[in-house]
Design an enzyme around this catalytic site. Structure first.
Site, mmCIF file in Angstrom:
data_model
loop_
_atom_site.group_PDB
_atom_site.id
_atom_site.type_symbol
_atom_site.label_atom_id
_atom_site.label_comp_id
_atom_site.label_asym_id
_atom_site.label_seq_id
_atom_site.Cartn_x
_atom_site.Cartn_y
_atom_site.Cartn_z
ATOM 1 N N LYS A 65 -6.872 -0.304 -10.135
ATOM 2 C CA LYS A 65 -7.613 -1.042 -9.093
ATOM 3 C C LYS A 65 -8.868 -0.279 -8.696
ATOM 4 C CE LYS A 65 -6.947 -3.009 -4.416
ATOM 5 N NZ LYS A 65 -7.582 -2.152 -3.429
ATOM 6 N N SER A 119 0.823 -1.216 0.000
ATOM 7 C CA SER A 119 0.000 0.000 0.000
ATOM 8 C C SER A 119 0.859 1.270 0.000
ATOM 9 C CB SER A 119 -0.876 -0.010 1.252
ATOM 10 O OG SER A 119 -1.390 1.278 1.507
HETATM 11 C C1 LIG Z 1 -7.559 -2.395 6.662
HETATM 12 C C2 LIG Z 1 -7.577 -2.250 5.181
HETATM 13 C C3 LIG Z 1 -6.735 -1.331 4.580
HETATM 14 C C4 LIG Z 1 -6.738 -1.177 3.195
HETATM 15 N N1 LIG Z 1 -5.861 -0.301 2.620
HETATM 16 C C5 LIG Z 1 -5.818 -0.202 1.271
HETATM 17 C C6 LIG Z 1 -4.849 0.645 0.654
HETATM 18 O O1 LIG Z 1 -4.052 1.278 1.310
HETATM 19 N N2 LIG Z 1 -4.865 0.712 -0.703
HETATM 20 C C7 LIG Z 1 -5.753 -0.003 -1.486
HETATM 21 O O2 LIG Z 1 -5.732 0.089 -2.709
HETATM 22 N N3 LIG Z 1 -6.666 -0.827 -0.901
HETATM 23 C C8 LIG Z 1 -6.707 -0.950 0.443
HETATM 24 N N4 LIG Z 1 -7.603 -1.796 1.019
HETATM 25 C C9 LIG Z 1 -8.493 -2.604 0.155
HETATM 26 C C10 LIG Z 1 -7.838 -3.944 -0.190
HETATM 27 O O3 LIG Z 1 -6.754 -3.762 -1.051
HETATM 28 C C11 LIG Z 1 -8.824 -4.905 -0.872
HETATM 29 O O4 LIG Z 1 -9.364 -4.256 -1.989
HETATM 30 C C12 LIG Z 1 -9.956 -5.364 0.042
HETATM 31 O O5 LIG Z 1 -9.504 -5.517 1.362
HETATM 32 C C13 LIG Z 1 -10.501 -6.699 -0.464
HETATM 33 O O6 LIG Z 1 -11.623 -7.090 0.252
HETATM 34 P P1 LIG Z 1 -11.597 -8.118 1.493
HETATM 35 O O7 LIG Z 1 -11.016 -7.365 2.646
HETATM 36 O O8 LIG Z 1 -13.031 -8.439 1.682
HETATM 37 O O9 LIG Z 1 -10.751 -9.303 1.114
HETATM 38 C C14 LIG Z 1 -7.616 -1.957 2.398
HETATM 39 C C15 LIG Z 1 -8.459 -2.880 3.009
HETATM 40 C C16 LIG Z 1 -8.440 -3.034 4.376
HETATM 41 C C17 LIG Z 1 -9.349 -4.058 5.006
#
Ligand SMILES: Cc1cc2nc3c(=O)[nH]c(=O)nc-3n(C[C@H](O)[C@H](O)[C@H](O)COP(=O)(O)O)c2cc1C
Length: 440
Positions: free
Chosen positions: A313, A190
């Site tokens: 994304k 990230s």
């Molecule tokens: C705590 C947390 C932090 C996240 N931080 C980012 C991030 O910094 N950048 C990003 O593109 N997606 C971020 N996401 C989204 C994830 O990349 C991903 O799309 C998502 O968690 C997928 O769904 P799931 O948690 O149900 O598996 C984050 C998700 C969570 C749960």
């Protein structure tokens, strides 16, 4: 009752988890009460074993056993998993992490937006899909290999970017990277990581993919892209699903019931993050992420300053997939940020077919959102994904047991996928397609 429940600010789910946490963290038994219970149990055990008792005419041993059973401490699933290896599925690790991750940080993992409908639908839609099992197929050699941008991976399971992993375990992204290295999975870091890309690449043993939240100032983008290119990252994952902001109520509720002093780590009394390692030294200071003015023109400009692959994304429609191809992106990541972006209510697994149809194999497609079992990964592949990514499950593993927890999550999901592929007669990923699933 918790403080927040008394104030009427939490929903029942939040309330019971937080009550449980508070019980574990703060409750101590009334002085003497535990030791009294232990003494009663010891006495009953001694009586049951005693020859004196069996000799005593009319004694009902069953009665003693029943009394002992009543005295046995209540069993709780919370206590079932004491180490990563004991977890049977990823939800076992969620239960542990719910106890170990600090309250507000747990809210950050758990939160969706609004009433969490999109997050719930990510799961609900996956569960509505069934698998059409074929029989009498030789599955003695299961092959999960997948090739993305000319690099072969042993499995199609990827680690999605998640910010601030130091908030879930002291080793943060380094633990995740070591787990990804140990089990050979593709990891995306990230923009708002707790550790800089150079150290993460070293822990991973090879450069990771880098996720970019586009800074508002172009020269900050250039500086970031240069840094990750020099670190060897082959792919920039441009996240485009948070440009309009997000309404994260669960996060706010958990913040309110967390009474730790957060100022040593966060600025502004716990409401803002510290400067992230990837944002240190950027021109104009730490950037705000993206911004409402960003358009496809940004992708063009990015293309002009780097020869790294560009994956976008956060796409969820056929129209945007078409535009992505027109703008020369190298890959599409179907995502609604795990239900943390817009409250559209639409599951990513339901957005996938129209995107797969549009892309028609031209570029790789990654999907995430609610994937929790090997059968879910199978369904994502069947609907046209090249690879499936997970967010929360590996964060649960990280929060519960650090590197060992992340490794266990990856191991469980691949083992489940292996069992599924064998059980339904699909020896390789090429055998999995729309014909492999159905919806009632
Ligand atoms: C705590 C947390 C932090 C996240 N931080 C980012 C991030 O910094 N950048 C990003 O593109 N997606 C971020 N996401 C989204 C994830 O990349 C991903 O799309 C998502 O968690 C997928 O769904 P799931 O948690 O149900 O598996 C984050 C998700 C969570 C749960």
């Amino acid at each position: 009752m918790t403080r927040a429940a008394a104030a009427g600010t939490v929903n029942p789910d939040t309330q019971s988890r937080s009550a449980n946490r508070e019980r574990r963290m703060y409750d101590t038994p009334e002085p003497g009460s535990e030791s009294k219970a232990v003494h009663r149990r010891d006495l009953l055990r001694w009586l049951a074993a005693s020859p004196l008792l069996t000799a005593f005419a009319g004694c009902d041993l069953g009665l003693v056993e029943r009394a002992m059973a009543q005295e046995a401490p209540a069993r709780s699933l919370d206590d079932l998993v004491q180490s990563a290896e004991q977890a049977l599925d990823v939800f076992d690790l969620e239960r542990v992490a719910a106890q170990t991750v600090p309250t507000a940080h747990w809210g950050y993992i758990k939160t969706g937006v609004d009433g969490e409908g999109t997050q719930a639908n990510n799961r609900a839609s996956l569960e509505r899909i069934y698998i059409r099992a074929r029989r009498l197929v030789d599955v003695s050699n299961l092959d999960m290999r997948v090739s993305i941008f000319g690099r072969e991976w042993p499995t199609p399971l990827m680690i999605a970017p998640a910010g601030s992993q130091g908030a879930f375990h002291r080793d943060g992204e380094l633990a995740t990277a070591r787990a990804a290295a140990a089990r050979n999975h593709l990891q995306t870091l990230s923009s708002v990581s707790s550790t800089g890309v150079e150290a993460v690449n070293e822990a991973r043993g090879e450069p990771v993919w880098y996720q970019l939240y586009a800074p508002r100032h172009w020269n900050a983008t250039v500086a970031l892209v240069n840094r990750v290119r020099e670190a060897g990252c082959p792919v920039i994952v441009l996240t485009v699903d948070l440009l309009g902001g997000s309404n994260r109520l669960t996060l706010e509720r958990y913040r309110r019931i967390d009474d730790r002093n957060c100022e040593s780590c966060h600025r502004s009394g716990g409401r803002a993050d510290p400067v992230k390692p990837m944002y240190e030294g950027l021109p104009q200071g730490p950037p705000d992420s993206g911004g409402p003015t960003m358009t496809w023109d940004y992708v063009h400009r990015l293309r002009d300053i780097t020869d790294q692959r560009i994956v976008v994304k956060g796409l969820v429609t056929r129209e945007d997939a078409e535009l992505a191809l027109e703008h020369g992106v190298d890959g599409i990541w179907v995502s609604n940020h795990g239900g943390r972006a817009e409250g559209s209510g639409r599951a990513t697994i339901d957005a996938l077919p129209e995107i797969a149809e549009t892309v028609a194999g031209e570029v790789p497609i990654i999907v995430d959102g609610g994937f929790r079992r090997g059968t879910d990964i199978f369904k994502g592949l069947a609907r046209g994904a090249t690879a499936v990514a997970i967010g929360r499950p590996y964060l649960w593993g990280l929060g519960a047991f650090g590197q060992a927890g992340v490794e266990r999550v990856l191991e469980i999901l691949i083992e489940e996928l292996r069992i599924t592929m064998g059980a339904v007669g699909t020896p390789s990923l090429a055998d999995i397609g729309p014909h492999s699933i159905g919806v009632d």
